[in-house]
Design an enzyme around this catalytic site. Structure first.
Site, PDB file in Angstrom:
ATOM      1  N   THR A 144       0.823  -1.206   0.000  1.00  8.43           N
ATOM      2  CA  THR A 144       0.000   0.000   0.000  1.00  8.43           C
ATOM      3  C   THR A 144       0.858   1.257   0.000  1.00  8.43           C
ATOM      4  O   THR A 144       1.946   1.279   0.588  1.00  8.43           O
ATOM      5  CB  THR A 144      -0.953  -0.007   1.214  1.00  8.43           C
ATOM      6  OG1 THR A 144      -1.739   1.164   1.189  1.00  8.43           O
ATOM      7  CG2 THR A 144      -0.217  -0.067   2.538  1.00  8.43           C
ATOM      8  N   SER A 179      -1.561   3.487  10.345  1.00  8.74           N
ATOM      9  CA  SER A 179      -2.471   2.624  11.124  1.00  8.74           C
ATOM     10  C   SER A 179      -1.771   1.279  11.341  1.00  8.74           C
ATOM     11  O   SER A 179      -0.786   0.966  10.664  1.00  8.74           O
ATOM     12  CB  SER A 179      -3.785   2.385  10.365  1.00  8.74           C
ATOM     13  OG  SER A 179      -3.570   1.468   9.296  1.00  8.74           O
ATOM     14  N   TYR A 181      -2.960  -1.462  10.441  1.00 13.81           N
ATOM     15  CA  TYR A 181      -3.090  -2.161   9.158  1.00 13.81           C
ATOM     16  C   TYR A 181      -1.927  -1.791   8.234  1.00 13.81           C
ATOM     17  O   TYR A 181      -1.233  -2.659   7.688  1.00 13.81           O
ATOM     18  CB  TYR A 181      -4.434  -1.817   8.472  1.00 13.81           C
ATOM     19  CG  TYR A 181      -4.329  -1.938   6.975  1.00 13.81           C
ATOM     20  CD1 TYR A 181      -4.186  -3.185   6.370  1.00 13.81           C
ATOM     21  CD2 TYR A 181      -4.288  -0.796   6.153  1.00 13.81           C
ATOM     22  CE1 TYR A 181      -4.021  -3.291   4.994  1.00 13.81           C
ATOM     23  CE2 TYR A 181      -4.128  -0.900   4.784  1.00 13.81           C
ATOM     24  CZ  TYR A 181      -3.996  -2.152   4.211  1.00 13.81           C
ATOM     25  OH  TYR A 181      -3.821  -2.257   2.859  1.00 13.81           O
ATOM     26  N   HIS A 182      -1.727  -0.463   8.035  1.00 15.46           N
ATOM     27  CA  HIS A 182      -0.652  -0.051   7.119  1.00 15.46           C
ATOM     28  C   HIS A 182       0.704  -0.572   7.606  1.00 15.46           C
ATOM     29  O   HIS A 182       1.563  -0.943   6.817  1.00 15.46           O
ATOM     30  CB  HIS A 182      -0.637   1.477   6.979  1.00 15.46           C
ATOM     31  CG  HIS A 182      -1.799   2.037   6.195  1.00 15.46           C
ATOM     32  ND1 HIS A 182      -2.932   2.546   6.791  1.00 15.46           N
ATOM     33  CD2 HIS A 182      -2.014   2.160   4.866  1.00 15.46           C
ATOM     34  CE1 HIS A 182      -3.787   2.954   5.855  1.00 15.46           C
ATOM     35  NE2 HIS A 182      -3.259   2.738   4.681  1.00 15.46           N
ATOM     36  N   LYS A 185       1.661  -4.005   6.448  1.00 13.77           N
ATOM     37  CA  LYS A 185       2.209  -4.063   5.078  1.00 13.77           C
ATOM     38  C   LYS A 185       3.704  -3.721   5.078  1.00 13.77           C
ATOM     39  O   LYS A 185       4.464  -4.223   4.250  1.00 13.77           O
ATOM     40  CB  LYS A 185       1.462  -3.081   4.172  1.00 13.77           C
ATOM     41  CG  LYS A 185      -0.018  -3.372   4.027  1.00 13.77           C
ATOM     42  CD  LYS A 185      -0.255  -4.563   3.127  1.00 13.77           C
ATOM     43  CE  LYS A 185      -1.695  -4.719   2.755  1.00 13.77           C
ATOM     44  NZ  LYS A 185      -1.965  -5.867   1.905  1.00 13.77           N
TER      45      LYS A 185
END
Ligand code: NAD
Ligand code: USQ
Length: 383
Positions: A144, A179, A181-182, A185
């Protein structure tokens, strides 16, 4: 080619599977339907119901005569993914199979730990399976743009050459994600780089921007082949959300000042980019990073585009700057390079007025299905 698609029941995974199958590749999909469970947890549904993956695979065969192999299981279970990869022997593995939502990952300790466990462990299992069963295969991993955050310098495509105390080296571009989530990655990228450097695997990390869009050529072939479209505060991305808000007479929820700038791309270009990466693979030992987006916009720009489309459709659209539930810069420098996919032959589908108008029209036709309770954000980065 033999293409294995992880996360094949998802928004991007299903149209990608159909695309490769349509052009004659041998395709297998893997999913554990975790996304459908996350939707249930938060009382969320896509705008239109999505048939089961089994039904979609059957419908695809009925429409095209082509078979997509289906494997149900969790890539965090290494025995499961080892068996799939050992039997299927892919030339390329397209890895979409992760928890994709920043708000989901920020809702609790459990959700943050789950997101990082699911994403990082699943990806590690794929790397170990490749090393063991198909070291020549090419991993095409969905990362991302949010891995980089919003630095006050130009964003390069993955690598940065640094001069320090008179010496020079090329290092992974510094990351400042927004975040848990990020962050998952970022951890994936570091693990893949290590696997390429040490084991000689070949991988392409696609640092993808925010995806918008409802249809691809293949989803339009039959109503049962559609892909999921989310507009809720957990899984809906910003343009998709604003269109639903405009279609249902709600004010557009710009978080804070709206100067947050991101890279964007049409779902059709996601598929084009993934296909280009598969067709022109990384070399053994190479960890290739492409910034996968076609245009950059601020949230304010996106809101203005939807307001203008609403006006053309005879709707009165209002923009509301609501308190930002996230912790992020709302005005900042942003200049991210994105030439490598263009060099490979990407022909961008840009966000023209016609594209916004068509999306708004589709959403308006289905606006009766919108669940208003799922629109306003309730997950805050910092309570
Ligand atoms: P999605 O949630 O619709 O699809 C992901 C799929 O993976 C789901 O069907 C889910 O059930 C499956 N999955 C998750 N964990 C799994 C596991 N452990 N085992 C097996 N299957 C598993 O998400 P999406 O929007 O299609 O995104 C796909 C990928 O692209 C994600 O990795 C996401 O982070 C990345 N991405 C998405 C966007 C976007 O705007 N949609 C932008 C940049 C990157
Ligand atoms: N935003 C609003 N109003 C809204 C929704 C979002 O102002 O109603 C703002 C957010 O604060 C953020 C920007 O719009 O600044 C983008 O938010 P988003 O929810 O559209 O996208 P994001 O959370 O970044 O995540 C999405 C996908 C994720 C992918 C990422 C690409 O869900 O899987 O990794 O886009 S990127 O943003 O480049 O990291």
């Amino acid at each position: 080619m033999r293409i294995l698609i992880l996360g094949g029941d998802g928004y991007l995974g299903w149209p990608t599977a159909m695309h490769f199958s349509a052009r004659g590749d041998v395709v297998a999909v893997v999913d554990n339907f975790a996304k459908r469970r996350w939707e249930l947890e938060d009382g969320i549904e896509p705008l239109l119901p999505i048939p089961t993956l089994h039904a979609r695979v059957r419908r695809w065969q009925a429409e095209t005569g082509k078979e997509i192999e289906l494997h149900v299981g969790d890539i965090c279970n290494h025995r499961f993914i080892y068996t799939v990869i050992e039997r299927f022997r892919p030339d390329a593995i397209v890895h979409y199979g992760e928890q994709p939502s920043a708000p989901y990952s920020m809702q609790s300790r459990e959700a943050a730990v789950y997101t990082q466990h699911n994403n990082v462990v699943g990806n590690l299992n794929v790397l170990f399976a490749m090393k063991r069963f198909c070291p020549q295969a090419h991993l095409v991993k969905l990362g991302t743009m949010g891995e980089y955050g919003t630095p006050n310098i130009d964003i390069e495509e993955g690598w940065l050459t640094v001069n320090h105390n008179g010496r020079t080296d090329t290092v992974l571009y510094p990351k400042k994600p927004g975040s848990f989530y990020h962050l998952s990655k970022v951890h994936d990228s570091a693990n893949i780089e290590f696997a390429c450097r040490v084991w000689g695997l070949a991988a392409t990390d696609l640092n993808q921007g925010v995806v918008y869009g409802i249809d691809t050529d293949d989803t339009c072939k039959h109503a049962e082949l559609r892909t999921s479209f989310h507009y809720d505060h957990v899984f809906g991305t910003v343009l998709n959300r604003f269109l639903v808000q405009a279609a249902t007479g709600r004010k557009l929820t710009v978080y804070g000042k709206g100067g947050q700038t991101r890279g964007f791309l049409n779902i059709r270009d996601t598929i084009q980019c993934v296909a280009l990466a598969c067709d022109k693979p990384a070399k053994a030992g190479e960890f290739r990073i492409f910034n996968q987006f076609t245009e950059q916009f601020s949230v304010r720009d996106i809101a203005n585009k939807v307001e203008a489309a609403g006006k053309r459709a005879g709707l009165r659209v209002q923009i509301d700057n609501i308190p930002n539930p996230r912790v992020e810069m709302e005005e900042h420098y942003y200049n991210a390079k994105h030439t490598k996919l263009l060099d490979l032959g990407l022909k961008p589908n840009l966000l023209t007025d016609a594209v916004v108008d068509t999306m708004l029209d589709t959403v308006r036709r289905h606006s009766g299905a919108v669940q208003p309770a799922t629109i306003m954000p309730t997950i805050k980065w910092k309570q």
